[in-house]
Enzyme design. Structure first.
Site, PDB file in Angstrom:
ATOM      1  N   THR A  87       0.805  -1.222   0.000  1.00  0.00           N
ATOM      2  CA  THR A  87       0.000   0.000   0.000  1.00  0.00           C
ATOM      3  C   THR A  87       0.840   1.275   0.000  1.00  0.00           C
ATOM      4  O   THR A  87       0.597   2.190  -0.786  1.00  0.00           O
ATOM      5  CB  THR A  87      -0.938  -0.007   1.220  1.00  0.00           C
ATOM      6  OG1 THR A  87      -1.812  -1.128   1.111  1.00  0.00           O
ATOM      7  CG2 THR A  87      -1.761   1.269   1.288  1.00  0.00           C
ATOM      8  N   ASP A 168      -3.764   6.302   6.872  1.00  0.00           N
ATOM      9  CA  ASP A 168      -2.850   7.440   6.836  1.00  0.00           C
ATOM     10  C   ASP A 168      -1.959   7.405   5.597  1.00  0.00           C
ATOM     11  O   ASP A 168      -1.714   8.423   4.957  1.00  0.00           O
ATOM     12  CB  ASP A 168      -2.012   7.506   8.116  1.00  0.00           C
ATOM     13  CG  ASP A 168      -1.226   6.230   8.421  1.00  0.00           C
ATOM     14  OD1 ASP A 168      -0.939   5.441   7.513  1.00  0.00           O
ATOM     15  OD2 ASP A 168      -0.893   6.034   9.610  1.00  0.00           O
TER      16      ASP A 168
END
Length: 561
Positions: A87, A168
């Site tokens: 990611t 985040d």
């Protein structure tokens, strides 16, 4: 011909494929493409949205996903061109035009050999988080290159850049350094952000404070329960055994036993994407993004597909219902951002692909299996201890067994001579394992010349893919590519499927460009996610930095960018 089990009604395997093929081969309209002239650029990343997943469900979407696929410029063969498809690095490529070996974000985690500790990709102990959290403080400090939003602000200081995500690392890496706001969802609180020294947490949260209060009130009054919105998805229900756990793939899920499980279940559900889209639309409305003479940027990283894929796999009733919901929610989102006074350009892609869990694929006849990660690493260390007369384990794997770090007895970097001795023996041992396709020592990758810019991403070697995931001090000492269809992940109660390999099922992602009145075009040849930022820059009149890896791709006919 055998029947396909489809939640949308029975179809033969041939007709299912033909439907997609006919849709994909529909001729483009004859009129010349009119380039977009956007005042709002919206870049959406669907976490773990593989090209395979896109093609599997594409013909069924009638809402926002369907609109982008039917009316936009569609590249079904986009690529994340690096080897460690996770990611954080994937998101770092989307709006920088650069591979992870340039962005510095080579994995979700790496090992700090100077301290002997695992480090998160965005760790920054100089900042704090706006909301109380047990998570590490994070910021864009570890991102070593600017994003498109920063290119834009350099020539248009009045432009605004906002990012929002369920994670985040989805918000920060796309919004870049010093955006006007970067927010991510924290279950049990709402949207949060990071706070630099001298900044006020309440002021940083002000843009999302009203939304957070509303979400909290709604959850208190009527907590979200994931039941079928698309009841046809129940046709995919089945009982599975993954690892030592037997569980039912069905909705609703069993009731959580405690508050921690409640929050975890909420994150791994369509709720995460629903509130992320709501936050993105609210930011557009609140700040009038796209209403002024300047170009504004809104980045949206949708995390639920990844949470759901890891926990339930990609081809069961859970993913079916989630994508059906996402299609509908994106339709509403496109309508809301379409209220901007200026033209809106929407770009959609993914940080990486992914595969279904091995047990379901094996049940369907595929030769696929798992590698027991802890046992595999333990076996390497035992052999190295014996071969090198060591009294400690010389290898650690901070983010998975595809990245091995050499340590001394104190778990820190050993002396150079000792490191070289261990590296030579470890690399030979790893390469001798039958489950390993290729493995390389980090210095070999760092000194390997890159292939020519523009080389098709489907033809580059495994070594080149791993080279693009190699950054000094962050990539470990030995990078490993296991053979295809060998999944380096042990199943647990909340984790059954994964990604991260250099193979196409983890690299291939769709790349879509859409704006109102665009001429629908299907572009079948491969492009890369690093091409997105320079393409956006070209249509918004922003100078494209020379030191990037991507290239502008024309949105109209011919080669004009």
């Amino acid at each position: 011909m055998s029947k396909l089990t489809s939640p949308f009604g029975p179809r033969t395997a041939l007709s299912a494929l033909a439907g997609v093929a006919l849709f994909a081969s529909a001729p483009a309209q004859a009129a010349d493409q009119v380039k977009p002239d956007p005042k709002l650029v919206v870049v959406i990343s669907i976490d773990q949205f593989s090209a395979n997943l896109f093609e599997q469900w594409r013909g069924q979407w009638k809402g926002g996903l369907g609109k982008l696929g039917r009316e936009g410029v569609v590249y079904p063969n986009g690529y994340q061109s690096h080897g460690m498809t996770e990611t954080c690095p994937g998101h770092s490529s989307l709006l920088t035009g650069s591979y992870p070996n340039r962005t510095g974000i080579v994995g979700n985690n790496w090992y700090d050999a100077t301290t002997g500790k695992k480090s998160y990709c965005l760790l920054d102990e100089s900042v704090t988080l706006a909301a109380p959290s047990e998570q590490d403080p994070v910021s864009p400090r570890n991102l070593m290159v600017p994003t498109y939003g920063e290119w834009l602000k350099a020539v248009s200081p009045k432009s605004r850049v906002y990012g929002v995500s369920g994670k985040d690392r989805g918000a920060i890496t796309m919004a870049g350094h010093d955006p006007d706001g970067a927010f991510w969802y924290q279950a049990g609180f709402g949207f949060t952000t990071y706070v630099k020294p001298g900044e006020d947490a309440a002021a940083k949260l002000a843009p999302v404070a009203a939304l957070n209060a509303r979400l909290a009130a709604e959850q208190k009054k009527k907590p979200f329960v994931w039941t079928y919105e698309n009841k046809a998805c129940a046709a995919l229900e089945k009982t599975w055994t993954t690892g030592e756990r037997t569980w039912d793939a069905k909705l609703p899920r069993p009731l959580p036993a405690n508050q921690a499980e409640t929050l975890r279940d909420l994150s791994a559900s369509p709720y995460t994407d629903a509130v992320t889209l709501e936050a993105a639309a609210a930011l557009r409305d609140e700040f009038g993004l796209g209403d002024g003479p300047q170009v504004d940027v809104l980045t949206v990283s949708l995390s639920a597909t990844d949470f759901i894929g890891h926990r339930y796999g990609t081809r069961g009733p859970e993913m079916c219902d989630h994508l059906s919901r996402l299609d509908a929610r994106l339709d509403t989102f496109l309508s809301r951002i379409g209220k901007a006074k200026g033209e809106v350009l929407v770009v959609l892609s993914a940080d990486h692909g992914g595969s279904d869990f091995p047990e379901r694929l094996h049940d369907e006849g595929y030769d696929i299996s798992r590698i027991a990660t802890s046992a595999w690493l333990k076996g390497l260390n035992q052999q190295l201890r014996a071969d090198l007369a060591l009294d400690y384990d010389p290898l650690v794997a901070p983010g998975g067994i595809d990245t091995l770090v050499i340590v001394g007895a104190d778990k820190k970097a050993p002396a150079a001579v000792e490191r070289a001795r261990i590296a030579s023996a470890a690399l030979a041992l790893v390469r001798s394992r039958g489950e390993v396709a290729e493995a390389y020592e980090i210095n070999d990758l760092l000194t390997t010349p890159p292939v020519a810019k523009g080389t098709s991403p489907d033809t580059i070697s495994v070594k080149e893919r791993l080279r693009r995931s190699a950054y000094p001090g962050r990539s470990g000492d030995i990078l490993v590519a296991f053979k295809p269809n060998l999944v380096p992940a042990t199943a647990s109660s909340t984790y059954v499927a994964t990604h991260g390999t250099p193979w196409d099922y983890d690299r291939r992602v769709p790349i879509l460009f859409w704006w109102k009145n665009a001429q629908a075009r299907e572009r079948i040849l491969p492009i890369e996610t690093v091409d997105i930022a320079p393409t956006i820059a070209a249509v918004t009149g922003v100078p494209i930095p020379k030191a990037i890896d991507g290239r502008c791709r024309p949105l109209g006919a011919g080669h004009d960018c």
